[in-house]
Design a protein around this motif. Structure first.
Motif, PDB file in Angstrom:
ATOM      1  N   SER A  26      -1.730   1.400   8.533  1.00  0.00           N
ATOM      2  CA  SER A  26      -0.780   2.516   8.543  1.00  0.00           C
ATOM      3  C   SER A  26      -0.472   2.972   7.117  1.00  0.00           C
ATOM      4  CB  SER A  26       0.497   2.103   9.260  1.00  0.00           C
ATOM      5  OG  SER A  26       0.224   1.685  10.583  1.00  0.00           O
ATOM      6  N   ILE A  27      -1.474   3.576   6.508  1.00  0.00           N
ATOM      7  CA  ILE A  27      -1.386   3.962   5.100  1.00  0.00           C
ATOM      8  C   ILE A  27      -0.957   5.421   4.976  1.00  0.00           C
ATOM      9  CG2 ILE A  27      -2.673   4.259   2.961  1.00  0.00           C
ATOM     10  CD1 ILE A  27      -4.545   1.994   3.981  1.00  0.00           C
ATOM     11  N   LEU A  28       0.116   5.624   4.244  1.00  0.00           N
ATOM     12  CA  LEU A  28       0.529   6.982   3.909  1.00  0.00           C
ATOM     13  C   LEU A  28      -0.062   7.377   2.562  1.00  0.00           C
ATOM     14  CD1 LEU A  28       2.266   9.474   4.586  1.00  0.00           C
ATOM     15  CD2 LEU A  28       4.145   8.370   3.329  1.00  0.00           C
ATOM     16  N   ARG A  29       0.060   6.441   1.638  1.00  0.00           N
ATOM     17  CA  ARG A  29      -0.458   6.687   0.288  1.00  0.00           C
ATOM     18  C   ARG A  29      -0.628   5.347  -0.414  1.00  0.00           C
ATOM     19  NH1 ARG A  29       3.517   9.095  -1.238  1.00  0.00           N
ATOM     20  NH2 ARG A  29       4.538   7.466  -2.464  1.00  0.00           N
ATOM     21  N   ILE A  30      -1.724   5.207  -1.176  1.00  0.00           N
ATOM     22  CA  ILE A  30      -1.936   3.997  -1.978  1.00  0.00           C
ATOM     23  C   ILE A  30      -1.625   4.330  -3.427  1.00  0.00           C
ATOM     24  CG2 ILE A  30      -3.534   2.206  -2.688  1.00  0.00           C
ATOM     25  CD1 ILE A  30      -5.116   2.698  -0.161  1.00  0.00           C
ATOM     26  N   ASN A  31      -0.737   3.604  -4.019  1.00  0.00           N
ATOM     27  CA  ASN A  31      -0.368   3.823  -5.417  1.00  0.00           C
ATOM     28  C   ASN A  31      -1.293   2.990  -6.307  1.00  0.00           C
ATOM     29  OD1 ASN A  31       1.773   5.668  -4.767  1.00  0.00           O
ATOM     30  ND2 ASN A  31       2.913   3.908  -4.049  1.00  0.00           N
ATOM     31  N   VAL A  32      -0.777   2.017  -6.992  1.00  0.00           N
ATOM     32  CA  VAL A  32      -1.608   1.209  -7.880  1.00  0.00           C
ATOM     33  C   VAL A  32      -2.502   0.265  -7.067  1.00  0.00           C
ATOM     34  CG1 VAL A  32      -1.605  -0.523  -9.712  1.00  0.00           C
ATOM     35  CG2 VAL A  32       0.094   1.291  -9.712  1.00  0.00           C
ATOM     36  N   MET A  33      -3.745   0.147  -7.484  1.00  0.00           N
ATOM     37  CA  MET A  33      -4.669  -0.849  -6.928  1.00  0.00           C
ATOM     38  C   MET A  33      -5.156  -1.716  -8.090  1.00  0.00           C
ATOM     39  SD  MET A  33      -6.874   1.413  -4.213  1.00  0.00           S
ATOM     40  CE  MET A  33      -7.149   0.049  -3.051  1.00  0.00           C
ATOM     41  N   SER A 101       3.082   4.467   6.591  1.00  0.00           N
ATOM     42  CA  SER A 101       3.512   5.611   7.393  1.00  0.00           C
ATOM     43  C   SER A 101       4.601   5.236   8.389  1.00  0.00           C
ATOM     44  CB  SER A 101       2.306   6.215   8.114  1.00  0.00           C
ATOM     45  OG  SER A 101       1.676   5.243   8.919  1.00  0.00           O
ATOM     46  N   THR A 102       4.796   3.950   8.626  1.00  0.00           N
ATOM     47  CA  THR A 102       5.763   3.520   9.633  1.00  0.00           C
ATOM     48  C   THR A 102       7.208   3.728   9.187  1.00  0.00           C
ATOM     49  OG1 THR A 102       5.503   1.281   8.765  1.00  0.00           O
ATOM     50  CG2 THR A 102       4.236   1.855  10.725  1.00  0.00           C
ATOM     51  N   ASP A 103       7.477   3.442   7.895  1.00  0.00           N
ATOM     52  CA  ASP A 103       8.851   3.614   7.429  1.00  0.00           C
ATOM     53  C   ASP A 103       8.936   4.325   6.079  1.00  0.00           C
ATOM     54  OD1 ASP A 103       9.337   0.120   6.350  1.00  0.00           O
ATOM     55  OD2 ASP A 103       7.992   1.703   5.673  1.00  0.00           O
ATOM     56  N   LEU A 104       7.791   4.773   5.574  1.00  0.00           N
ATOM     57  CA  LEU A 104       7.696   5.540   4.329  1.00  0.00           C
ATOM     58  C   LEU A 104       8.079   4.720   3.097  1.00  0.00           C
ATOM     59  CD1 LEU A 104       9.151   8.987   5.493  1.00  0.00           C
ATOM     60  CD2 LEU A 104       6.844   8.061   5.757  1.00  0.00           C
ATOM     61  N   ARG A 105       8.177   3.402   3.239  1.00  0.00           N
ATOM     62  CA  ARG A 105       8.491   2.555   2.084  1.00  0.00           C
ATOM     63  C   ARG A 105       7.203   1.954   1.529  1.00  0.00           C
ATOM     64  NH1 ARG A 105      13.433  -1.347   3.612  1.00  0.00           N
ATOM     65  NH2 ARG A 105      13.261  -1.724   1.364  1.00  0.00           N
ATOM     66  N   SER A 106       7.285   1.481   0.273  1.00  0.00           N
ATOM     67  CA  SER A 106       6.118   0.899  -0.395  1.00  0.00           C
ATOM     68  C   SER A 106       6.185  -0.623  -0.366  1.00  0.00           C
ATOM     69  CB  SER A 106       6.046   1.385  -1.841  1.00  0.00           C
ATOM     70  OG  SER A 106       5.770   2.766  -1.889  1.00  0.00           O
ATOM     71  N   TYR A 107       5.032  -1.223  -0.137  1.00  0.00           N
ATOM     72  CA  TYR A 107       4.928  -2.681  -0.081  1.00  0.00           C
ATOM     73  C   TYR A 107       3.699  -3.115  -0.871  1.00  0.00           C
ATOM     74  CZ  TYR A 107       8.125  -2.098   3.861  1.00  0.00           C
ATOM     75  OH  TYR A 107       9.184  -1.756   4.651  1.00  0.00           O
ATOM     76  N   ALA A 108       3.713  -4.344  -1.296  1.00  0.00           N
ATOM     77  CA  ALA A 108       2.569  -4.936  -1.998  1.00  0.00           C
ATOM     78  C   ALA A 108       1.731  -5.740  -1.013  1.00  0.00           C
ATOM     79  CB  ALA A 108       3.042  -5.831  -3.132  1.00  0.00           C
ATOM     80  N   TYR A 109       0.428  -5.573  -1.108  1.00  0.00           N
ATOM     81  CA  TYR A 109      -0.499  -6.276  -0.224  1.00  0.00           C
ATOM     82  C   TYR A 109      -1.589  -6.957  -1.050  1.00  0.00           C
ATOM     83  CZ  TYR A 109       1.668  -3.568   3.499  1.00  0.00           C
ATOM     84  OH  TYR A 109       2.571  -3.018   4.372  1.00  0.00           O
ATOM     85  N   TRP A 110      -2.086  -8.073  -0.505  1.00  0.00           N
ATOM     86  CA  TRP A 110      -3.164  -8.832  -1.135  1.00  0.00           C
ATOM     87  C   TRP A 110      -4.347  -8.953  -0.193  1.00  0.00           C
ATOM     88  CZ3 TRP A 110      -3.079 -10.427  -6.143  1.00  0.00           C
ATOM     89  CH2 TRP A 110      -1.842 -10.461  -6.781  1.00  0.00           C
ATOM     90  N   GLY A 111      -5.535  -8.892  -0.751  1.00  0.00           N
ATOM     91  CA  GLY A 111      -6.729  -9.211   0.003  1.00  0.00           C
ATOM     92  C   GLY A 111      -6.901 -10.714   0.102  1.00  0.00           C
ATOM     93  N   GLN A 112      -7.929 -11.133   0.831  1.00  0.00           N
ATOM     94  CA  GLN A 112      -8.107 -12.557   1.123  1.00  0.00           C
ATOM     95  C   GLN A 112      -8.786 -13.325   0.006  1.00  0.00           C
ATOM     96  OE1 GLN A 112     -10.265 -10.306   1.877  1.00  0.00           O
ATOM     97  NE2 GLN A 112     -12.316 -11.176   2.062  1.00  0.00           N
ATOM     98  N   GLY A 113      -9.317 -12.645  -0.988  1.00  0.00           N
ATOM     99  CA  GLY A 113      -9.982 -13.335  -2.086  1.00  0.00           C
ATOM    100  C   GLY A 113     -11.475 -13.467  -1.849  1.00  0.00           C
TER     101      GLY A 113
END
Length: 120
Positions: A26-33, A101-113
């Motif tokens: 549920s991606i609205l926008r991706i900021n820093v990667m 897109s669910t709540d329009l807030r930004s969160y940090a996510y990690w891949g599995q490595g």
């Protein structure tokens, strides 16, 4: 949101490797990667980051050897690793700050490595 990293493996010193990381959900926008790595017995460190506008930053030890890039249409970030050294051996993690897109807030996510092993 999930981040799926791929591209790790064993490579000889002086060789090249390309890591990829795809974001989905549920991606609205991706900021820093970015890409981080953690070697055995060491703390996780930031290797390279890229903003939504394409501005990049690298740790000193990889400058001139690694290149981070992103394809916003594919929600994908890449790390091109050239002239690799044994000290680049680590588990590499992708990271992203995502506005959902669910709540329009930004969160940090990690891949599995994904493990990168550089043989000398």
């Amino acid at each position: 949101v999930q981040l799926q990293a791929s591209g790790g493996g064993v490579v000889q010193a002086g060789g090249s490797l390309r890591l990829s990381c795809v974001a989905s959900g549920s991606i609205l926008r991706i900021n820093v990667m970015g890409w981080y790595r953690q070697a055995p017995g060491k703390q996780r460190e930031a290797v390279a980051t890229i903003s939504s506008g394409g501005s990049t930053a690298y740790i000193e030890s990889v400058k001139g050897r690694f290149t981070i890039s992103r394809d916003n249409a594919k929600n994908t970030v890449y790390l091109q690793m050239n002239s690799v050294k044994p000290e680049d051996t680590a588990v590499y993690y992708c990271h992203a700050i995502v506005a959902v897109s669910t709540d329009l807030r930004s969160y940090a996510y990690w891949g599995q490595g994904t493990l990168v092993t550089v043989s000398s």
